[in-house]
Design an enzyme around this catalytic site. Structure first.
Site, PDB file in Angstrom:
ATOM      1  N   GLY B 177       0.785  -1.230   0.000  1.00 58.40           N
ATOM      2  CA  GLY B 177       0.000   0.000   0.000  1.00 58.40           C
ATOM      3  C   GLY B 177       0.815   1.278   0.000  1.00 58.40           C
ATOM      4  CB  SER B 203       4.188 -11.206  -5.532  1.00 57.26           C
ATOM      5  OG  SER B 203       4.095 -10.060  -4.733  1.00 57.26           O
ATOM      6  NE  ARG B 204       6.879 -11.402 -13.068  1.00 58.97           N
ATOM      7  CZ  ARG B 204       8.060 -10.960 -13.469  1.00 58.97           C
ATOM      8  NH1 ARG B 204       8.342  -9.660 -13.421  1.00 58.97           N
ATOM      9  NH2 ARG B 204       8.968 -11.798 -13.914  1.00 58.97           N
ATOM     10  CB  THR B 207      -3.986  -3.420  -8.364  1.00 60.23           C
ATOM     11  OG1 THR B 207      -3.908  -3.683  -6.966  1.00 60.23           O
ATOM     12  CG2 THR B 207      -4.901  -4.426  -9.010  1.00 60.23           C
ATOM     13  CB  SER B 208       1.139  -1.946  -6.262  1.00 53.79           C
ATOM     14  OG  SER B 208       2.175  -2.840  -6.583  1.00 53.79           O
ATOM     15  CB  THR B 212      10.374  -6.848  -4.268  1.00 51.89           C
ATOM     16  OG1 THR B 212      10.016  -5.993  -3.178  1.00 51.89           O
ATOM     17  CG2 THR B 212      11.863  -7.147  -4.185  1.00 51.89           C
ATOM     18  CG  ASP B 265      -7.238  -5.160   0.950  1.00 50.07           C
ATOM     19  OD1 ASP B 265      -6.785  -6.312   0.987  1.00 50.07           O
ATOM     20  OD2 ASP B 265      -6.537  -4.147   0.820  1.00 50.07           O
ATOM     21  CB  SER B 273      -2.773 -13.728   1.289  1.00 50.95           C
ATOM     22  OG  SER B 273      -1.844 -13.238   0.372  1.00 50.95           O
ATOM     23  CE  LYS B 297      -2.706  -3.429   0.538  1.00 49.67           C
ATOM     24  NZ  LYS B 297      -2.253  -4.813   0.302  1.00 49.67           N
TER      25      LYS B 297
END
Lengths: 511, 511
Positions: B177, B203-204, B207-208, B212, B265, B273, B297
């Protein structure tokens, strides 16, 4: 022409109540994958706008890099010509999803929230995922009865509202779940013959083997323009047509297309769905039929009573005179399941045929009797006798024939499908249970209602004596694949229990 | 060949985490419309089976009447050759949807229910509608903490589990976030230089504007085979790779692909997760970063504390040593937002460049310090000083260069996108607020992370003095359409508030 335009191309794919857009992965203007992760795009052309879910295409034969493909639904909704130039943008989620999220958080919504949600859904701004979120968030006991009233009003406002300019417009509705239950096709001619206005608009089956509109379509045209409808109703006092052309609470079908595959069936949504349609159809006096039985939608008396209170609460506040009849839902009504077989049962009752199914006749007379008692000139308790007299005198049959002619008579062929298979008893005994859900499923899988002649013809009902090897029912189909599916299903579970006299299911409608 | 077979044809459509099958409306074997209303079909070939949503096709160029078309996802999942003969059947809804319906009714689910649901989802038996129903039913406060533990274990079991054969495997994770927050790329080289094992799989972005893995990819390859990964980690004690090839809790990405477009969310789902991924990655010691701020967030301290307890409850029961750091989430961290711009910030910190963003450096040192204190040989309270010494001595930079070389160095080009636009202050004053969500959205719409060079480069941070007309930040893009989208978005809402000294947002992390 701006540099960021694509040309619209209709893709020959039917995506069933969801707008889907197709963008070539090699589109040099818009980056397909960037849009895809966010799921929805906004398509704009002049004033028109469309929200659509995006699928990325790798085959130029489907969509070329300079094109934006649209599924049938999306193309129809955007309503511009093939080749029109459009721009594409990132879609904001529909604003009313904020209210859905508040509902998920346990908040109470108000009339304006439900109005916004229903308006966004009917304008196809919701994806199926979003509709599922709304249905789950408002499902089960998540709506209190005031919210239910708001939802009903909001659904009502998504479409047209008919006005018959009379003070008494009668209607009936069954909450569904009982195969063969075609009482409307008997109630309408009886009530109309009595002289009361009963302009019946029905839906087609969605996951059941036949709706009233599907069955009536065996006998006459049911797709009538509003102006034709008005004319017929004025002359005959009644009709039996499909409600789809009248645009009554159109949101209802959209919600059902998500609700049914998910198998979620909430009482609140059922009440809102039924009452918004009936109010839109201009009904002033309504009988609701709630069948109760172990394989009906309502399985316990206490549940039926709770549902009755909900109907009464919303009905009273929306100014419709509403009465609920709780009926015997232990087994299918009549003998035939599927449009042609049900039409045969109905015609037998109207013709006072000795073969006519007694349960269908009795139930229809009871419902018609209750409606006739809405007439201020009828003494309380006399409705049933009047209904029976109308039926037995042949006046109901004559009225039905007039309605059929007025709507456009079809060449009537009541022969069921030529592929047929008998399911037989595996022991001597008494029929103790017939599963509504399973018989409906067998008829459905055999091809009903799409194939009018497909379905299930019952030979035995609850309490009937059977001998080993004696046929219980016959499956009819028109297409080999469907015929095989239905046979396999009936072999896995034939829907019948055979046992002893004392095991026969008792009706649940006694208090 | 049976009479009821169709030949498989791959249709060049990417339906993004959902199996879609295409059947011609004129198929003479199966009645397309009959299947469509029920939404899902079962495709069978030898032992393999696939559940797919059905779209009906009217264009023989897409699918011919004797064919069954499959989208990329569905074709890959069924895993048979083009032209293979298959049969089609009516699909039963996945069995575990019963448990989802029970949850909607307010029941509590057990470990077996969550195992069945997660297994059905990962086997692609759920449609997106069904996943949405599951997410809403288990969203918000609908899971108690035992159910959350069950869900975490069930998600963990959907994939592989790595084992590093060491007693201390360190890791860190931020709940997300905050744009620009690339601390992992500093923490990993510092901690690895200290000699601790820190095999970081990331992760890729979904939606951001950058994950990394997206940012590391500017400097080196991040797609490594498990065997290469093992080799690099043994030599360097650390890595910075994409977790996708390792098949860690694969259900997570599938759920996120529905959760994000819905904008739901839930804290419970976030905990499940993150912890399922970290446990699958073989971590034994974990720092969780929870930024708190009005556009983060987590917006309130009490919410951060509740989330900390949830992490601790599940972590303790799943035998991972877990510590939570609540950090300042009032504004983006560092100056760059987007892969190339963030990589530039990271390299400036590693090179002890005077221009390096102080906040990114400070936060990374604090996180690295806490991880270094997991080392039994380090005295409590000494971690930060050790981390700073590793960074200032150049050992962190050397370690990063070794990791980059080991993973496969790229020709590094840190020039941001050539289309650029400056957003300027509209008055004199002090920067009092920067909206995390809006800056991330502008960078995303400009093309990040797909276009590595796209993004937003901040010139001013909270408390900085600005004069009217002075640039606040610069937007970079590579493609004209994206550039226009980002400019329009920044014109609507530029994400900055300018006011007086006393209006500057105070950090929320003080108790």
């Amino acid at each position: 022409m701006s540099i960021d335009t694509l040309t619209i191309h209709q893709v020959g794919i039917d995506t069933y109540h969801e707008n889907v857009a197709y963008l070539n992965r090699n589109c040099s203007i818009y980056r397909a994958e960037g849009f895809q992760a966010l799921s929805k795009i906004l398509v704009s052309v002049n004033g028109a706008r469309l929200l659509a879910v995006l699928n990325v295409v790798d085959d130029n034969a489907i969509v070329q890099p300079g094109e934006l493909g649209l599924s049938h639904q999306a193309f129809k909704h955007l309503n511009v010509a093939e080749g029109t130039l459009v721009t594409v943008n990132h879609a904001e989620p529909p604003k009313s999803m904020d209210a859905v999220r508040r509902k998920i958080n346990g908040e109470r919504l108000d009339q304006a929230d439900f109005d916004d949600i229903c308006n966004d859904i009917v304008e196809t701004r919701y994806s199926k995922m979003e509709m599922a979120a709304f249905l789950v968030a408002t499902g089960q006991n998540n709506l209190d009865r005031d919210e239910l009233l708001y939802l009903t009003q909001a659904m009502l406002q998504t479409g047209e509202r008919m006005d018959w300019h009379e003070s008494l417009v009668a209607d009936k509705h069954c909450i569904g779940g009982i195969p063969g239950n075609r009482t409307s096709m008997l109630v309408v001619p009886i009530v109309a013959a009595h002289g009361m206005l009963i302009p019946k608009t029905s839906s087609r089956a969605i996951t059941s083997p036949a709706g009233t509109a599907d069955t009536m379509e065996v006998l006459s045209n049911v797709n009538l323009k509003p102006v034709q409808l008005l004319d017929i109703v004025q002359r005959e006092r009644g009709c039996l047509v499909w409600g789809g052309t009248a645009n009554l609470a159109p949101i209802d079908d959209m919600l059902i297309s998500v609700e049914r595959p998910l198998g979620i069936d909430s009482q609140g949504q059922m009440v809102a769905s039924i009452l918004s349609k009936k109010l839109a159809a201009g009904s002033t006096h309504l009988i609701i039929d709630i069948p109760v039985g172990p394989t009906a939608k309502v399985r316990h008396m206490r549940q039926a009573l709770a549902l009755r209170k909900l109907f009464e609460f919303v009905g009273d506040r929306l100014n419709i005179h509403l009465e609920v009849m709780i009926t015997d839902g232990r087994q299918p009504i009549g003998m035939g399941i599927g449009p042609v077989l049900e039409a045969r049962d109905v015609m037998q009752v109207l013709n006072n045929d000795q073969q006519a199914p007694t349960d269908l006749r009795q139930k229809s007379l009871q419902l018609a009797g209750r409606i006739i008692e809405f007439d201020p000139d009828v003494r309380g308790g006399q409705g049933y006798a009047i209904a029976r007299d109308i039926l037995e005198s042949g006046r109901a049959c004559a009225k039905m024939n007039n309605i059929i002619k007025a709507q456009g008579e079809k060449k009537i062929d009541l022969q069921p499908g030529k592929l047929c298979f008998q399911v037989c008893a595996d022991r001597d005994g008494i029929v103790t249970d017939i599963d509504n859900f399973q018989t409906a499923k067998i008829a459905r899988i055999a091809g009903a209602p799409m194939d009018k002649k497909a379905g299930v013809d019952l030979f035995k009902k609850l309490g009937d004596k059977v001998s080993k090897g004696e046929p219980l029912y016959q499956i009819h189909a028109e297409f080999p694949a469907d015929f095989n599916f239905a046979q396999n299903l009936a072999t896995q579970n034939n829907a019948y229990c055979i046992g002893d006299e004392e095991q026969v299911l008792k009706p649940l409608i006694d208090f």
